[in-house]
Design an enzyme around this catalytic site. Structure first.
Site, short mmCIF file in Angstrom:
data_model
loop_
_atom_site.label_atom_id
_atom_site.label_comp_id
_atom_site.label_asym_id
_atom_site.label_seq_id
_atom_site.Cartn_x
_atom_site.Cartn_y
_atom_site.Cartn_z
N LYS A 113 2.34 -3.75 6.28
CA LYS A 113 2.69 -4.94 5.50
C LYS A 113 2.10 -6.22 6.10
O LYS A 113 1.83 -7.17 5.39
CB LYS A 113 4.20 -5.12 5.44
CG LYS A 113 4.96 -3.90 5.03
CD LYS A 113 4.79 -3.59 3.58
CE LYS A 113 5.52 -2.31 3.22
NZ LYS A 113 5.64 -2.07 1.82
C1 LIG Z 1 5.71 2.52 6.72
C2 LIG Z 1 5.53 2.59 5.25
N1 LIG Z 1 4.75 3.55 4.74
C3 LIG Z 1 4.55 3.65 3.42
C4 LIG Z 1 5.17 2.80 2.53
C5 LIG Z 1 4.89 2.95 1.08
O1 LIG Z 1 4.02 1.95 0.62
P1 LIG Z 1 4.08 1.48 -0.88
O2 LIG Z 1 5.46 1.00 -1.13
O3 LIG Z 1 3.08 0.39 -0.96
O4 LIG Z 1 3.75 2.66 -1.71
C6 LIG Z 1 6.02 1.80 3.01
C7 LIG Z 1 6.73 0.84 2.14
O5 LIG Z 1 6.25 0.23 1.30
C8 LIG Z 1 6.16 1.67 4.40
O6 LIG Z 1 6.88 0.69 4.91
N1 LIG Z 2 8.55 0.21 1.85
C1 LIG Z 2 8.72 -1.14 1.48
C2 LIG Z 2 9.40 -1.31 0.16
C3 LIG Z 2 8.99 -2.56 -0.52
O1 LIG Z 2 7.66 -2.44 -0.87
P1 LIG Z 2 6.71 -3.59 -1.31
O2 LIG Z 2 5.37 -3.14 -0.82
O3 LIG Z 2 6.82 -3.69 -2.76
O4 LIG Z 2 7.12 -4.87 -0.66
C4 LIG Z 2 9.42 -1.86 2.61
O5 LIG Z 2 9.24 -1.46 3.74
O6 LIG Z 2 10.12 -2.81 2.42
#
Ligand SMILES: Cc1ncc(COP(=O)(O)O)c(C=O)c1O
Ligand SMILES: N[C@@H](CCOP(=O)(O)O)C(=O)O
Length: 480
Positions: free
Chosen positions: A112
């Site tokens: 993120k």
């Molecule tokens: C460590 C981790 N891996 C994978 C994901 C999944 O990613 P996305 O929600 O963009 O599909 C998340 C949360 O979003 C996450 O925090």
């Molecule tokens: N896995 C995410 C969930 C939120 O996802 P987002 O990419 O839409 O912000 C988290 O860790 O918060």
């Protein structure tokens, strides 16, 4: 470049307005009117460039002059200077033709940070230029929240309210959100699941009076700028492995569908991508959808990859919009069905397109643990549970197509989930030095019921926006 809503009933807006808006006023998600195309030679020219220099070219195309180039470039430089690896997002080979793309070298140890470090700077820049303030609301299963807290804490222009599911994030994730001593940061432990947190966030955006009074803005991947900024690492990794002269495949640990959507954006911008594999944990709504054509929400199951304990994958709406050839009426119909009956069926042609462009697999808990153990024994490399799901899916993809390099996205540092990693490998990964005192810091959070009205009152009472503390009128918005 204009950005349009997937539901077709909100006005088209530019990049900076989409950045601040988060969710469109018709409940849809913004996408560009047309994806910018990067010619093959331009992508080939990324070879040898740093991550930040590549980001300037990719984001430059997506922002398309809405922010002056010197300012945008300076923000990109500053965002990636916060990463603790010289390559920013390095590739590590763990098996024949199998690579992990380490996205966790930012301040909060998850992918993120790649987008959020830039988003914080972009929002601050735009708000200052406009003389505005904003209230940022976010839903998190652990990582978006910690990244947002780091990126926005202490900023004068914004108050940040992060909703996380009480008792359902790792101790490290929770402490990253609750131990930051900044008056503009509020960590809210919601008595519910991540899907409940996300539904309340969307509901607040759909409550016009609240949205306007609080100058609401969002940092989840419902925000177009979030997913746009994630496209960069598909370009850097593909070029490092011989792209665009050969296609590369990706296996992406998936929950809210933002990270894998960024791969689809890179593909639409001209990057040759062989396979995009959706890698889910036991919460398998997306693999089921690919198999059956029916998107049916069931209860969320807690797993060792809590950040992916999600059933309503927000960004899937952006893909559906493309699969339905940008028919916003069709998307309104599907999302109406989702709001009413927690399910919708994908029509034959869009489903065929989905199956041509994505594959999907769901990885059970015992296989996740076995993969962590195997990769540690065979490659001496420690995977976090989310990344392990990507690696399992990557191995499956390689079995289908052994000649194409496969990149599994390493979305979190193993130290964020030490209990699961230790149980699977026998090794307890330590926190890096900058977080070594995390468990000595005092926590500050408030538990709140799973109720949009209560959350809105909570936010109003703490807002620093003049006039926002007065209770607003109007109906509460719905989540769809
Ligand atoms: C460590 C981790 N891996 C994978 C994901 C999944 O990613 P996305 O929600 O963009 O599909 C998340 C949360 O979003 C996450 O925090
Ligand atoms: N896995 C995410 C969930 C939120 O996802 P987002 O990419 O839409 O912000 C988290 O860790 O918060």
């Amino acid at each position: 470049m204009r950005h349009i809503s997937t539901r077709g009933e909100a006005p088209a807006i530019g990049f900076t307005d989409a950045l601040l808006a988060g969710l469109a006023r018709d409940g849809g998600l913004y996408v560009p009117e047309a994806y910018p195309h990067l010619p093959r030679e331009a992508i080939a020219g990324f070879a040898g460039l740093s991550f930040a220099e590549t980001a300037k070219r990719v984001m430059g195309a997506l922002v398309e002059g809405e922010i002056e180039t010197p300012a945008l470039d300076a923000m990109i430089d500053a965002a990636y200077a916060s990463f603790r690896h010289p390559a920013t997002c390095p590739l590590v080979q763990i098996d024949d033709n199998l690579f992990v793309l380490e996205l966790f070298h930012g301040p909060t140890l998850a992918f993120k940070d790649v987008a959020m470090q830039l988003l914080g700077r972009l929002m601050d820049h735009v708000l200052k230029a406009r003389g505005q303030r904003a209230t940022i609301v976010g839903a998190t299963s652990g990582d978006t929240g910690s990244a947002a807290v780091d990126a926005f804490s202490g900023l004068d222009q914004v108050d940040v309210f992060i909703l996380y599911p009480h008792g359902r994030v790792s101790d490290v994730q929770r402490r990253q959100m609750t131990t930051v001593d900044a008056p503009n940061v509020h960590a809210v432990a919601l008595e519910g699941t991540f899907d409940d947190c996300q539904a309340i966030v969307k509901g607040m955006f759909n409550h016009a009076r609240f949205r306007d009074d609080l100058l609401l803005s969002g940092v989840n991947s419902i925000n177009w700028a979030r997913v746009a900024a994630q496209a960069t690492y598909y370009f850097t990794s593909a070029v490092a492995l011989g792209g665009p002269h050969r296609p590369i495949s990706y296996a992406v640990p998936t929950g809210n569908f933002g990270d894998i959507l960024a791969g689809d954006i890179a593909r639409r911008m001209g990057l040759p991508v062989a396979e995009l594999v959706i890698a889910s944990n036991a919460n398998d709504i997306l693999p089921r959808t690919l198999e059956t054509g029916s998107y049916t929400v069931t209860g969320v199951m807690p797993t060792t990859s809590p950040s992916m304990d999600i059933q309503v994958s927000s960004n899937f709406e952006r893909l559906l919009f493309e699969l339905y050839e940008r028919d916003a009426g069709a998307i309104r119909g599907l999302m109406g069905g989702l709001a009413q009956s927690r399910a919708f069926a994908i029509a034959e042609e869009p489903l065929a397109r989905l199956r041509r462009t994505f594959s999907a697999t769901s990885v059970p808990e015992d296989v996740v643990a076995a993969e962590i153990g195997r990769t540690w024994r065979e490659a001496g490399y420690l995977l976090d549970p989310h990344t392990a799901i990507g690696v399992v899916a990557g191995r499956e993809g390689l079995a289908r197509n052994p000649g194409t390099p496969m990149v599994a996205l390493a979305t979190a540092h193993p130290a964020k989930f030490p209990d699961a990693v230790e149980a699977a490998s026998g090794v307890r990964p330590p926190l890096p030095p900058h977080m070594a005192d995390l468990f000595d810091r005092a926590e500050r959070f408030e538990v709140q019921p799973n109720d949009q009205g209560a959350i809105e009152r909570f936010i109003r009472a703490r807002s620093r926006i003049p006039g926002a503390r007065a209770p607003g009128g109007g109906e509460t918005g719905a989540a769809s």
